[in-house]
Design an enzyme around this catalytic site. Structure first.
Site, PDB file in Angstrom:
ATOM      1  N   ARG A  64      -4.724  -3.426  -2.377  1.00 14.86           N
ATOM      2  CA  ARG A  64      -3.310  -3.028  -2.343  1.00 14.86           C
ATOM      3  C   ARG A  64      -2.574  -3.462  -3.621  1.00 14.86           C
ATOM      4  NH1 ARG A  64       1.276  -5.691   1.207  1.00 14.86           N
ATOM      5  NH2 ARG A  64       2.847  -4.036   1.196  1.00 14.86           N
ATOM      6  N   HIS A  68       0.270  -1.563  -6.014  1.00 15.75           N
ATOM      7  CA  HIS A  68       1.617  -2.079  -6.287  1.00 15.75           C
ATOM      8  C   HIS A  68       1.825  -2.335  -7.779  1.00 15.75           C
ATOM      9  CE1 HIS A  68       3.269  -3.228  -2.113  1.00 15.75           C
ATOM     10  NE2 HIS A  68       2.409  -2.259  -1.995  1.00 15.75           N
ATOM     11  N   ASP A  69       0.743  -2.625  -8.494  1.00 14.93           N
ATOM     12  CA  ASP A  69       0.869  -2.767  -9.947  1.00 14.93           C
ATOM     13  C   ASP A  69       1.141  -1.399 -10.571  1.00 14.93           C
ATOM     14  OD1 ASP A  69       0.846  -3.904 -12.488  1.00 14.93           O
ATOM     15  OD2 ASP A  69      -1.299  -3.523 -12.752  1.00 14.93           O
ATOM     16  N   GLY A  74       3.748   1.282 -14.308  1.00  9.60           N
ATOM     17  CA  GLY A  74       2.363   1.630 -14.637  1.00  9.60           C
ATOM     18  C   GLY A  74       1.402   0.475 -14.408  1.00  9.60           C
ATOM     19  N   ASP A  76      -0.022  -2.160 -15.550  1.00 10.30           N
ATOM     20  CA  ASP A  76       0.136  -3.035 -16.724  1.00 10.30           C
ATOM     21  C   ASP A  76       0.150  -4.507 -16.332  1.00 10.30           C
ATOM     22  OD1 ASP A  76       2.544  -3.273 -15.420  1.00 10.30           O
ATOM     23  OD2 ASP A  76       3.744  -3.244 -17.259  1.00 10.30           O
ATOM     24  N   SER A  78       2.120  -5.998 -14.455  1.00 12.56           N
ATOM     25  CA  SER A  78       3.469  -6.581 -14.336  1.00 12.56           C
ATOM     26  C   SER A  78       3.709  -7.229 -12.970  1.00 12.56           C
ATOM     27  CB  SER A  78       4.550  -5.530 -14.627  1.00 12.56           C
ATOM     28  OG  SER A  78       4.381  -4.402 -13.797  1.00 12.56           O
ATOM     29  N   ASN A  98       6.564  -6.719  -2.186  1.00 12.97           N
ATOM     30  CA  ASN A  98       5.507  -7.541  -2.774  1.00 12.97           C
ATOM     31  C   ASN A  98       5.377  -8.914  -2.122  1.00 12.97           C
ATOM     32  OD1 ASN A  98       4.631  -5.600  -4.574  1.00 12.97           O
ATOM     33  ND2 ASN A  98       6.151  -6.168  -6.130  1.00 12.97           N
ATOM     34  N   PRO A 166       6.789   3.213  -2.365  1.00 14.14           N
ATOM     35  CA  PRO A 166       7.231   3.909  -1.154  1.00 14.14           C
ATOM     36  C   PRO A 166       7.219   2.960   0.057  1.00 14.14           C
ATOM     37  CG  PRO A 166       5.000   4.588  -1.803  1.00 14.14           C
ATOM     38  CD  PRO A 166       5.529   3.720  -2.894  1.00 14.14           C
ATOM     39  N   HIS A 196      -5.570   2.490   4.426  1.00 14.97           N
ATOM     40  CA  HIS A 196      -5.040   1.788   5.606  1.00 14.97           C
ATOM     41  C   HIS A 196      -6.088   1.700   6.718  1.00 14.97           C
ATOM     42  CE1 HIS A 196      -0.581   2.414   4.291  1.00 14.97           C
ATOM     43  NE2 HIS A 196      -1.226   1.543   3.550  1.00 14.97           N
ATOM     44  N   THR A 197      -7.308   2.029   6.398  1.00 15.69           N
ATOM     45  CA  THR A 197      -8.432   1.790   7.310  1.00 15.69           C
ATOM     46  C   THR A 197      -8.871   0.328   7.242  1.00 15.69           C
ATOM     47  OG1 THR A 197     -10.625   2.574   7.963  1.00 15.69           O
ATOM     48  CG2 THR A 197     -10.244   2.416   5.612  1.00 15.69           C
ATOM     49  N   ASP A 247      -6.363  -0.796  11.524  1.00 16.44           N
ATOM     50  CA  ASP A 247      -7.368   0.054  12.169  1.00 16.44           C
ATOM     51  C   ASP A 247      -8.100  -0.840  13.168  1.00 16.44           C
ATOM     52  OD1 ASP A 247      -9.520   1.594  12.901  1.00 16.44           O
ATOM     53  OD2 ASP A 247     -10.304   1.881  10.873  1.00 16.44           O
ATOM     54  N   SER A 250     -11.981  -2.107  13.493  1.00 17.53           N
ATOM     55  CA  SER A 250     -12.797  -1.966  12.271  1.00 17.53           C
ATOM     56  C   SER A 250     -11.948  -2.187  11.016  1.00 17.53           C
ATOM     57  CB  SER A 250     -13.519  -0.621  12.241  1.00 17.53           C
ATOM     58  OG  SER A 250     -12.643   0.425  11.908  1.00 17.53           O
TER      59      SER A 250
HETATM   60  C1  HEM Z   1       1.530   6.109   0.919  1.00 16.55           C
HETATM   61  C2  HEM Z   1       2.383   5.140   0.793  1.00 16.55           C
HETATM   62  C3  HEM Z   1       2.104   3.751   1.286  1.00 16.55           C
HETATM   63  C4  HEM Z   1       2.905   3.013   2.059  1.00 16.55           C
HETATM   64  C5  HEM Z   1       4.269   3.406   2.577  1.00 16.55           C
HETATM   65  C6  HEM Z   1       2.228   1.771   2.313  1.00 16.55           C
HETATM   66  C7  HEM Z   1       2.750   0.728   3.071  1.00 16.55           C
HETATM   67  C8  HEM Z   1       2.041  -0.400   3.439  1.00 16.55           C
HETATM   68  C9  HEM Z   1       2.565  -1.464   4.255  1.00 16.55           C
HETATM   69  C10 HEM Z   1       3.978  -1.542   4.804  1.00 16.55           C
HETATM   70  C11 HEM Z   1       1.562  -2.350   4.468  1.00 16.55           C
HETATM   71  C12 HEM Z   1       1.616  -3.613   5.327  1.00 16.55           C
HETATM   72  C13 HEM Z   1       2.254  -4.771   4.580  1.00 16.55           C
HETATM   73  C14 HEM Z   1       2.476  -5.935   5.506  1.00 16.55           C
HETATM   74  O1  HEM Z   1       3.376  -5.833   6.342  1.00 16.55           O
HETATM   75  O2  HEM Z   1       1.753  -6.940   5.403  1.00 16.55           O
HETATM   76  C15 HEM Z   1       0.409  -1.855   3.769  1.00 16.55           C
HETATM   77  C16 HEM Z   1      -0.812  -2.466   3.764  1.00 16.55           C
HETATM   78  C17 HEM Z   1      -1.859  -2.062   2.992  1.00 16.55           C
HETATM   79  N1  HEM Z   1      -1.855  -1.007   2.095  1.00 16.55           N
HETATM   80 FE1  HEM Z   1      -0.453   0.415   1.946  1.00 16.55          FE
HETATM   81  N2  HEM Z   1       1.032   1.789   1.698  1.00 16.55           N
HETATM   82  C18 HEM Z   1       0.901   2.989   1.039  1.00 16.55           C
HETATM   83  C19 HEM Z   1      -0.142   3.367   0.222  1.00 16.55           C
HETATM   84  C20 HEM Z   1      -1.209   2.556  -0.077  1.00 16.55           C
HETATM   85  C21 HEM Z   1      -2.154   2.805  -1.135  1.00 16.55           C
HETATM   86  C22 HEM Z   1      -2.050   3.967  -2.117  1.00 16.55           C
HETATM   87  C23 HEM Z   1      -3.077   1.800  -1.086  1.00 16.55           C
HETATM   88  C24 HEM Z   1      -4.273   1.561  -1.958  1.00 16.55           C
HETATM   89  C25 HEM Z   1      -4.785   2.427  -2.772  1.00 16.55           C
HETATM   90  C26 HEM Z   1      -2.713   0.934   0.026  1.00 16.55           C
HETATM   91  C27 HEM Z   1      -3.444  -0.126   0.462  1.00 16.55           C
HETATM   92  C28 HEM Z   1      -3.069  -0.969   1.484  1.00 16.55           C
HETATM   93  C29 HEM Z   1      -3.926  -2.012   2.031  1.00 16.55           C
HETATM   94  C30 HEM Z   1      -5.376  -2.268   1.666  1.00 16.55           C
HETATM   95  C31 HEM Z   1      -3.159  -2.699   2.961  1.00 16.55           C
HETATM   96  C32 HEM Z   1      -3.590  -3.926   3.805  1.00 16.55           C
HETATM   97  C33 HEM Z   1      -3.157  -5.193   3.070  1.00 16.55           C
HETATM   98  C34 HEM Z   1      -3.480  -6.503   3.773  1.00 16.55           C
HETATM   99  O3  HEM Z   1      -4.430  -6.561   4.566  1.00 16.55           O
HETATM  100  O4  HEM Z   1      -2.782  -7.480   3.486  1.00 16.55           O
HETATM  101  N3  HEM Z   1      -1.560   1.420   0.582  1.00 16.55           N
HETATM  102  N4  HEM Z   1       0.724  -0.678   3.135  1.00 16.55           N
END
Ligand code: HEM
Length: 329
Positions: A64, A68-69, A74, A76, A78, A98, A166, A196-197, A247, A250
């Site tokens: 993740r 966020h970077d 970009g 970078d 940051s 973050n 987003p 998000h799997t 998920d 899993s």
């Molecule tokens: C499409 C827009 C996206 C939104 C709105 C979004 C939002 C979120 C949020 C709210 C969380 C949970 C944070 C928390 O409460 O701890 C999360 C977790 C996560 N996101 Fe996204 N996300 C998006 C796209 C992505 C992308 C593009 C990636 C990676 C390429 C990603 C990878 C992850 C991962 C791996 C987690 C689990 C993190 C953990 O276990 O601490 N997400 N995301």
């Protein structure tokens, strides 16, 4: 006529924006450090193996972190910068989206291991890209060749984070626009959301969907009503600390189950559920929900991660190669 001119200008601006987003990316290449730090990938891999073996739950947040970077100024590095000690100015890291990132200490450890062998050569931005790849592979997901040569930015602004990342309550139109502003397509959106799997979420990221969704004590009708009690048992309305598997069952494996969940209206965030509201993203979800094979999703994921890793990169003489990832030189 005036209408047509406006359209032409709009298209021109869009092309410039997309081209601007990707142009430096052409300077990234696989094996960029072949002469200057030939073992960089092995050093990063060895460090991530050590870290993930003792702390497997760090793999998802480190994947993740690259996202966020890349979405803020970009790719970078940051997101890694700390506020300077004698300043009260806040940085990206301090911004709400973050605050739930984890693994900054791991990036510092990996950077130290790389610095020992190749001082001042490998950027923190590239380390993040490599770690995201290694984290995905550790979780039994796909792997890909990472193009390298990113340089580190010198700027991290608190106020840049919120408008560029987003939030989980975005609808499909907002998500498509957010990704398009980074040169990413609707397909990239549905593919990258597949990450998000793995991992967990704080209750506070989705509890608006469980309680008082429209202000009358209701829940989000787009969430499976049989799934809601399972979530409310874990999350009270004001819970800020509990972590929920995104998920369930899993969450430690990078598989295709995210699409099955979303198809069953069990995507945790509005941003997951809303992927059923657009014909292209819905078709992708349905196709992958009914398939047990991971190969097409894995291929797509690798391609979209490479695209994401190209966003507004600094190359050549821009930026710097930080010595420590949390501080500009
Ligand atoms: C499409 C827009 C996206 C939104 C709105 C979004 C939002 C979120 C949020 C709210 C969380 C949970 C944070 C928390 O409460 O701890 C999360 C977790 C996560 N996101 Fe996204 N996300 C998006 C796209 C992505 C992308 C593009 C990636 C990676 C390429 C990603 C990878 C992850 C991962 C791996 C987690 C689990 C993190 C953990 O276990 O601490 N997400 N995301």
């Amino acid at each position: 006529m005036a209408f047509k001119n406006t359209n032409v200008i709009a298209i021109f601006v869009l092309v410039l924006a997309v081209f601007g987003t990707c142009s430096n990316a052409q300077s990234l290449k696989v094996g960029f450090y072949k002469k200057t730090c030939p073992n960089v990938e092995a050093i990063v891999k060895k460090s991530t193996d050590t870290i993930f073996t003792s702390a497997p739950t760090l793999a998802a947040p480190l994947l993740r972190m690259h996202f966020h970077d890349c979405f803020v100024r970009g790719c970078d590095g940051s997101v890694l910068l700390n506020a300077t000690t004698n300043s009260t100015t806040q940085v990206e890291k301090d911004a709400i989206p973050n605050l739930s990132l984890r693994g900054f200490g791991s990036i510092d450890r990996i950077k130290s291991a790389v610095e020992k062998k190749c001082p001042g050569v490998v950027s923190c931005a590239d380390i993040l890209a490599l770690v995201a790849r290694d984290a995905t592979a550790f979780l039994k997901g796909p792997t890909w060749k990472v193009r390298l040569g990113r340089r580190d930015g010198r700027v991290s602004n608190f106020s840049d984070a919120l408008p560029n990342l987003p939030p989980p309550f975005f609808n499909i139109t907002q998500l498509i626009a957010s990704f398009a502003s980074k040169g990413l397509s609707t397909k990239d959106l549905v593919v990258l959301s597949g990450s998000h799997t793995v991992g967990t979420s704080h209750c506070s990221s989705f509890s608006n969907r469980l309680y008082n969704f429209t202000g009358v004590g209701d829940s989000d009708p787009s969430l499976d009503s049989e799934y809601i009690p399972r979530l409310t048992r874990k999350c009270s309305p004001t819970d800020q600390t509990t972590l929920v598997e995104m998920d369930p069952g899993s969450f430690k494996t990078f598989d295709i189950n995210y699409y099955t969940l979303v198809a069953k209206r069990r995507g945790l965030f509005t941003s997951d559920s809303t992927l059923l509201a657009d014909s292209e993203t819905r078709a992708y979800i349905r196709r992958h929900a009914s398939s047990s094979g991971t190969s097409s999703f894995f291929k797509d994921f690798a391609a979209s991660m490479i695209k994401m890793g190209n966003i507004e990169v600094l190359t050549g003489n821009d930026g710097e190669i930080r010595k420590r990832c949390a501080f500009v030189n």
